[in-house]
Design an enzyme around this catalytic site. Structure first.
Site, PDB file in Angstrom:
ATOM      1  N   HIS A 217       0.673  -1.196   0.007  1.00 22.59           N
ATOM      2  CA  HIS A 217       0.033   0.114  -0.044  1.00 22.59           C
ATOM      3  C   HIS A 217       0.771   1.073  -0.010  1.00 22.59           C
ATOM      4  O   HIS A 217       0.739   2.130  -0.735  1.00 22.59           O
ATOM      5  CB  HIS A 217      -1.088   0.023   1.309  1.00 22.59           C
TER       6      HIS A 217
ATOM      7  N   ASP B  84      -5.802   5.995   2.303  1.00 24.46           N
ATOM      8  CA  ASP B  84      -5.833   4.460   2.018  1.00 24.46           C
ATOM      9  C   ASP B  84      -7.297   4.270   2.535  1.00 24.46           C
ATOM     10  O   ASP B  84      -7.709   4.745   3.734  1.00 24.46           O
ATOM     11  CB  ASP B  84      -4.810   3.799   2.743  1.00 24.46           C
TER      12      ASP B  84
END
Ligand code: UDP
Length: 500
Positions: free
Chosen positions: A28, A130
């Site tokens: 990520h 995120d």
């Protein structure tokens, strides 16, 4: 023709200031930092909020970009170790065994006060968060800025996951290997219950966050996807039946970067062996024939049993092709088959720790990629035009496998058995299965040539997407424009309110 008024308006605009909040996983952090860099290259002032260990992963990449004149910086904040009960220094899922990596999610709520404080202090023009931090949508609303979601997964996987969560099609399924159809997609797709990530059917810490996550995504300005329209745009209609937000397909992110200096250190910032590993791989590759090497790597946090690693070693050996196999340090060596390293000497390289994957995949020596189907790895394999042997081990990777093997036919499965996303070691992939799968894309024959050809054709589309005026290039520009427009509309609305 660009109107004079639009050009003048654009000239008046000050650079956007964007804050990026990555989740605590390399898969990520790495792509979100890349996205922040590419936006910085278009004049955005990018700040990445990261805890010390995660910042260390990408520091050299960010420093290189800043040294090249881009407005980009890391802003560190403390990881809430004491509050979340995690030992100091454990800030990334790769620092925990896969069975315990969900513990990282305990930390998420404790980051809220700090992130709220930092965003309030710096007041950026938008926050790119995120999906794991759903409440950033509330912080953004309070600050009067848009929140944009970064989904580190693929678009098909995002759509299927949302469907599986909302409709729970596996609820009454009694057998783990029973195949369930996912309806309304542009093509048939069946998934077994065991191929679904545990958090979509089990009551995990992350599972409890999921309702909140989808609500936050729906309330965001839009979703940034590391993918490209020619690859996954086919699922846009499906997505729009549920979501009315914008989407920006900005990938393959790694491809935009494949010739830059930092690609050799990408994401390996904390592994002292990473630099040595790079030199070793490149030197070994230089002795190999074009398209001859099978590159095998399973992402940043895989963990196989000794039995599985032994079968993998024997399978790579039996396939008969040169191979470069990346093994995690934590896997140890006890599983190594007797005499293995001697037998494959010169033909096989076993690398421990971090490999510069993007750089290696684009090397002419590589002919195939054995992958765990992590989304970044899939895109990196696609970008390099490599046929893949798919070996998913968890999370949404089985969905990615369907895309590669069934829909695009650019890969073959390592095993035909129904395996488990909850326990990658439950069904052992045998050496003979792996050798057969490698052979079916590396050896001569019409079927193998077809797989290789489709992989090359898709890579051309990927390259075209990121080139100037390609679909992803345009979406990156649209993203910037959409944030400006959001603020312009806000100003106009405020002006009207005053008029009234
Ligand atoms: N990666 C790498 N070297 C390694 C292992 C992983 O550069 O030795 C990179 C890989 O190129 C990818 C990321 O780490 O960009 C892993 O993300 P992915 O989504 O493929 O898998 P995850 O680690 O999240 O399961």
């Amino acid at each position: 023709m660009v109107s004079v008024a639009v050009a003048a308006a654009a000239a008046d605009r000050r650079p956007l200031r964007l804050f990026f909040i990555p989740y605590f996983a390399s898969g990520h952090v790495i792509p979100l930092v890349d996205i922040a860099r590419f936006l910085a290259a278009r004049g955005v002032d990018s700040t990445i909020l990261a805890t010390p260990c995660n910042a260390a992963l990408v520091r050299s990449t960010v420093d290189d970009a800043a040294a090249a004149g881009l407005r980009i910086q890391l802003l560190e904040y403390p990881f809430p170790s004491a509050e979340s009960g995690l030992p100091p220094g454990v800030e990334n899922i790769s620092a925990l065994p896969p069975s315990e990596c969900h513990k990282i999610d305990h930390a998420i709520p404790f980051t809220r006060p700090t992130l709220e404080h930092l965003l309030g202090l710096h007041r950026p023009d938008a926050v790119v968060s995120d999906a794991h931090f759903p409440w950033t949508v509330d912080i953004a609303r309070e600050l009067g800025i848009p929140r944009i979601t970064f989904a580190a997964v693929g678009f098909l996987a995002y759509c299927i996951s949302q469907y599986a969560w909302e409709k729970q099609p596996f609820k009454d399924v009694t057998r783990d290997d029973e195949l369930v159809p996912i309806p309304d997609l542009p093509h048939p797709l069946l998934l077994a219950r065991s191929e679904i990530p545990d958090f979509l059917i089990r009551n995990t810490v992350f599972g409890r966050l999921i309702d909140e996550i989808y609500e936050a995504d729906k309330a965001s300005l839009g979703l940034i996807i590391n993918s490209f329209t020619e690859f996954e745009g086919i699922y846009l209609d499906y997505f729009r039946r549920v979501f009315s937000i914008k989407t920006w397909f900005v990938g393959p992110i790694a491809l935009k970067d494949s010739e830059s200096h930092s690609v050799g250190v990408r994401g390996g910032g904390v592994d002292p062996a990473a630099v040595g590993n790079r030199a070793r791989c490149l030197s070994w590759f230089s002795e190999q024939k074009p398209s001859s090497v099978v590159y095998a790597c399973f992402g940043s946090w895989s963990q196989f049993s000794g039995e599985q690693l032994r079968e993998m070693a024997l399978g790579l050996e039996a396939a008969g092709h040169p191979f470069l196999w990346v093994v995690r340090e934590a896997d140890g060596t006890e599983w190594m088959p007797h005499g293995f390293e001697q037998r494959v000497k010169g033909r096989g390289l076993v690398l421990r720790g971090w490999a510069p994957q993007v750089e290696l995949l684009s090397h002419a020596a590589v002919g195939a990629f054995v992958t765990h189907c992590g989304w970044n790895s899939i895109l990196e394999g696609v970008s390099a035009g490599l046929p893949m042997v798919t070996w998913p081990i968890g999370t949404e990777q089985f969905m990615n496998e369907k895309l590669v093997v069934e829909r695009l036919r650019i890969g073959v499965k390592a095993s035909d058995s129904i395996r488990s996303a909850m326990d990658p070691n439950r069904t052992i992939v045998k050496a003979t299965e792996l050798a057969r799968a490698i052979g079916s894309i590396m050896d001569a024959g019409e079927a193998a040539e077809g797989t290789r050809r489709r992989s090359r054709e898709l890579a051309e589309k990927a390259r075209a997407a990121v080139e100037k005026d390609g679909s992803s290039d345009k979406d990156l520009n649209d993203l910037i424009e959409d944030i400006y427009v959001w603020h312009d509309n806000k100003k106009t609305a405020a002006g009207k309110a005053v008029d009234i």
